[in-house]
Design an enzyme around this catalytic site. Structure first.
Site, short mmCIF file in Angstrom:
data_model
loop_
_atom_site.label_atom_id
_atom_site.label_comp_id
_atom_site.label_asym_id
_atom_site.label_seq_id
_atom_site.Cartn_x
_atom_site.Cartn_y
_atom_site.Cartn_z
N SER A 580 60.54 -8.87 1.46
CA SER A 580 60.57 -8.86 2.93
C SER A 580 59.37 -8.11 3.46
O SER A 580 58.88 -7.17 2.84
CB SER A 580 61.84 -8.19 3.42
OG SER A 580 61.75 -7.93 4.80
N TYR A 593 68.82 -2.63 4.88
CA TYR A 593 68.08 -3.83 4.49
C TYR A 593 66.73 -3.44 3.89
O TYR A 593 66.37 -3.87 2.79
CB TYR A 593 67.89 -4.72 5.72
CG TYR A 593 67.24 -6.05 5.41
CD1 TYR A 593 67.99 -7.12 4.94
CD2 TYR A 593 65.86 -6.23 5.58
CE1 TYR A 593 67.39 -8.33 4.65
CE2 TYR A 593 65.26 -7.44 5.29
CZ TYR A 593 66.02 -8.49 4.82
OH TYR A 593 65.44 -9.69 4.53
#
Ligand code: ZN
Length: 705
Positions: A580, A593
């Protein structure tokens, strides 16, 4: 083999196709489908049909035409355009020639087609044209071919089919065969059929029904005869209480043996693996029973059922005897030795026969990888460049085992000579197809994608498929998984396995299912992920743990299973971790996250270090927010979108535009972009591992350093 003929169905066919295509072609299409629907008659293109009719040319003059099956059409599903029309008088006039090469024949037929853009008429067009009957049906029926492959010559053919058929000795299909068959027919025009040795059956009639029913009658007579002889020879041999094959055990073993076999079959050059193959496993009870036969060695050493099969299966299968110790090292040896012998024998076969047929330089040498592998107690494997090719080889192998069992009872197999098989395998028309053939960047590779039912997962799967890979879709959501597979299309190249990335047994099973379906996996894409938002001070511990469980532990489990699988398979491969943008530039209230993705990213780097010696590359793609894939909204963003918007003082619908505006290229990041990045790494076109590829439109704060 019952007749499937129905007057009602014929009437319906004529009513629906007749007005546009004429009654003759409508009836032709109907009964061609009847023949095509039975794999014991027609297996993967082994047959063709025709009708002689009349059309009006552009000037309104009557023109006799032969409608004959065109290449690329399957008889089972053929439509009227699947029988292109060719000017009949011209085809008949070619009979005067003394000889005609295959290329000349193809060109001559093409030059007299009613529609020059139509499919290429069958290689057996002239044979159809030179028989006088209105309807002609031709198949490579297993039972007929088996009858003509025995060492007993014409006797079994006569015993089974009587004196009303004419027997045509073996000649390769094309002009010479048409000349010979027409001459045999004309010697006795009262015969009811032509039996072509090592090849198949031609029947004919004034109408579709006559020709079809004659075909079925003769194939049934051949089948009954062979079954009777097989049963009585089994009685003579003494039935003996045979152990029933253990299908569940065969399946378990096949899932473990397939990757070892696939790795061994991969072709290598100085740079490593140059070509992989896809496998199709068959382990039904009948297959296992045939593989347990005492005659299996003998069967494996004899040639194909019909010469054209050599193109799909090569002349011989590879026979792998299971080792005494059921463990990897022993299996590898059991595969390696016969495979080396197979490749050496293929090299000799090529050199000897190419030499005899004009010199090796005239031919494109085909690879020396077997197309059928027989493993007693495990099953048979078809081998091909695609799942379709592998399945074709496996289907042919199944039918061949039945044929060989029949012929055994008739005193043994009389194979075609190596020179005759070479003539077909290296047929100039087939060689021409090779020159035109193009494959996708990821052809022959199998990819496994976790979280495949989600927006990014689907986008990745779609790009992998369009680059030519087979894709194993893994997701925890059963319904979404089925929907994803249906939406992606290409069912022969996809497999859906429901599994939870946090469950090691589930992921291990996904690799096993992949091995049964395709032989193994080459590219693994740990993609499954979830997100929860909230400031550190407020986030519930259980929520944090849940995110870490899926995003970090889930990637660990997937990497671990991937490493074990790829190392066992031994033919390199790649892992592409969907990391990410947050790993390089974390966001507020996005701790769980960002941290879990950073952990997964770091695991990917460690995997790159550990797996390089196995030829396995591990790379990371770093997308910024992907809000959906076409119509499908991202589940992740549906969960966290409202919170993330609030954190930025935006309305939820403004979020996608916010993300677009904040990057240098003002790009909206899509699932397809992520998929293309995965394809780039999976294609191994650069020597790259441990690398990071941002897919974020350019975010200076997230530039890799
Ligand atoms: Zn044929």
């Amino acid at each position: 083999m019952p007749s499937e003929w129905s007057d009602d169905a014929l009437r319906d066919a004529v009513a629906s196709w007749g007005p546009a295509w004429g009654e003759d072609l409508a009836a032709r299409t109907y009964s061609a489908r009847l023949i095509g629907a039975d794999p014991a008659l027609v297996l993967h293109g082994g047959g063709n049909t025709s009708v002689k009719s009349e059309v009006k040319d552009l000037l309104g003059r009557p023109l006799p035409v032969l409608f004959v099956k065109g290449s690329g059409w399957d008889l089972a599903t053929i439509e009227p355009p699947g029988h292109p029309g060719v000017v009949l008088d011209y085809l008949r006039s070619l009979r005067q020639l003394a000889e005609l090469s295959d290329e000349q024949m193809v060109g001559a037929i093409r030059s007299h087609m009613l529609d020059p853009t139509g499919p290429q008429p069958s290689i057996e067009t002239l044979l159809h044209a030179w028989l006088p009957h209105k309807f002609v049906d031709h198949s490579h029926a297993d039972a007929i071919v088996a009858l003509t492959n025995t060492s007993a010559g014409e006797r079994p053919i006569r015993e089974a089919l009587g004196e009303r058929v004419a027997i045509v000795p073996y000649v390769k299909p094309g002009f010479s065969l048409a000349v010979l068959a027409a001459a045999v027919f004309e010697r006795d025009p009262e015969v009811e059929a032509l039996v072509l040795v090592h090849h198949g059956l031609f029947t004919f009639g004034d109408n579709a029904e006559q020709s079809y029913k004659q075909h079925i009658k003769l194939v049934r007579a051949a089948t009954d005869y062979l079954e009777r002889r097989t049963a009585s020879s089994a009685r003579r041999a003494g039935s003996g209480a045979k152990k029933r094959p253990d299908a569940a055990e065969a399946r378990r073993r096949a899932s473990r043996v397939a990757p070892l076999l696939r790795g061994a079959l991969a072709e290598r050059d100085a740079d490593g693996v140059s070509r992989r193959h896809v496998l199709a496993w068959r382990g039904g009870e009948r297959v296992l029973e045939r593989l347990a036969s005492e005659q299996l060695r003998e069967w494996a050493a004899t040639g194909t059922l019909t010469p054209e099969h050599v193109i799909r299966t090569k002349a011989h299968p590879l026979l792998v005897e299971p080792p005494v110790e059921d463990e990897d090292r022993a299996w590898r040896e059991s595969i390696r030795l016969p495979l080396e012998a197979f490749r050496q024998a293929y090299a000799r076969y090529f050199e000897e026969n190419a030499q005899a047929a004009g010199g090796a330089s005239r031919y494109i040498r085909l690879d020396d990888t077997p197309r059928v592998v027989l493993v007693p107690g495990v099953g048979l494997f078809g081998v091909g460049s695609s799942p379709e090719d592998a399945a074709t080889a496996a289907d042919i192998a199944e039918h061949t085992l039945e044929g060989k069992r029949w012929v055994q009872a008739l005193g043994g197999w009389r194979a075609l000579s190596a020179a005759q098989l070479f003539e077909i395998e290296y047929w100039s028309l087939e060689q021409a197809k090779l020159r035109k053939r193009e494959e996708g960047r990821l052809a022959r590779r199998v990819a496994l994608v976790t979280g495949a039912a989600g927006a990014i997962g689907r986008g990745i799967a779609r790009e992998l498929l369009s680059a030519g890979a087979c894709v194993v879709l893994v997701d925890v959501e059963q319904a979404a998984l089925a929907a994803a597979r249906a939406q992606l299309g290409k069912p022969a190249r996809t497999l859906a396995v429901r599994a939870d990335v946090t469950d090691p047994a589930g992921i291990e099973r996904a690799f096993e299912e992949a091995s049964l379906a395709f032989g193994g996996v080459d590219v693994v894409v740990p993609n499954a992920g979830i997100a929860r938002t909230g400031p550190l001070a407020e986030m519930a511990l259980a929520e944090f743990r849940r995110v870490v469980e899926v995003n970090l532990t889930g990637v660990f489990i997937t990497l671990q299973q991937a490493a074990r699988h790829l190392v066992r398979q031994g033919s390199g491969g790649g892992v592409v971790v969907v990391s990410s943008k947050n790993v390089l530039a974390p966001g507020e209230e996005f701790g769980a996250y960002s941290a879990s993705k950073a952990g997964a990213h770091q695991l990917g780097r460690v995997a790159a270090l550990e797996l390089a010696r196995e030829g396995v590359r591990v790379n990371m793609v770093l997308p910024d927010a992907v809000f959906g894939d076409g119509e499908l909204a991202s589940g992740l963003w549906q969960t966290i979108g409202p919170e993330r918007a609030r954190a930025r003082g935006l309305e939820p619908q403004q979020l996608a535009e916010y993300h677009r505006q904040r990057n240098l290229l003002h790009a909206r990041i899509t699932a397809a972009h992520v998929g293309r990045a995965v394809v780039f790494f999976a294609a191994e076109e650069t020597p790259t591992t441990g690398a990071v590829l941002p897919i974020d439109g350019g975010l200076p704060a997230a530039f890799p350093r």
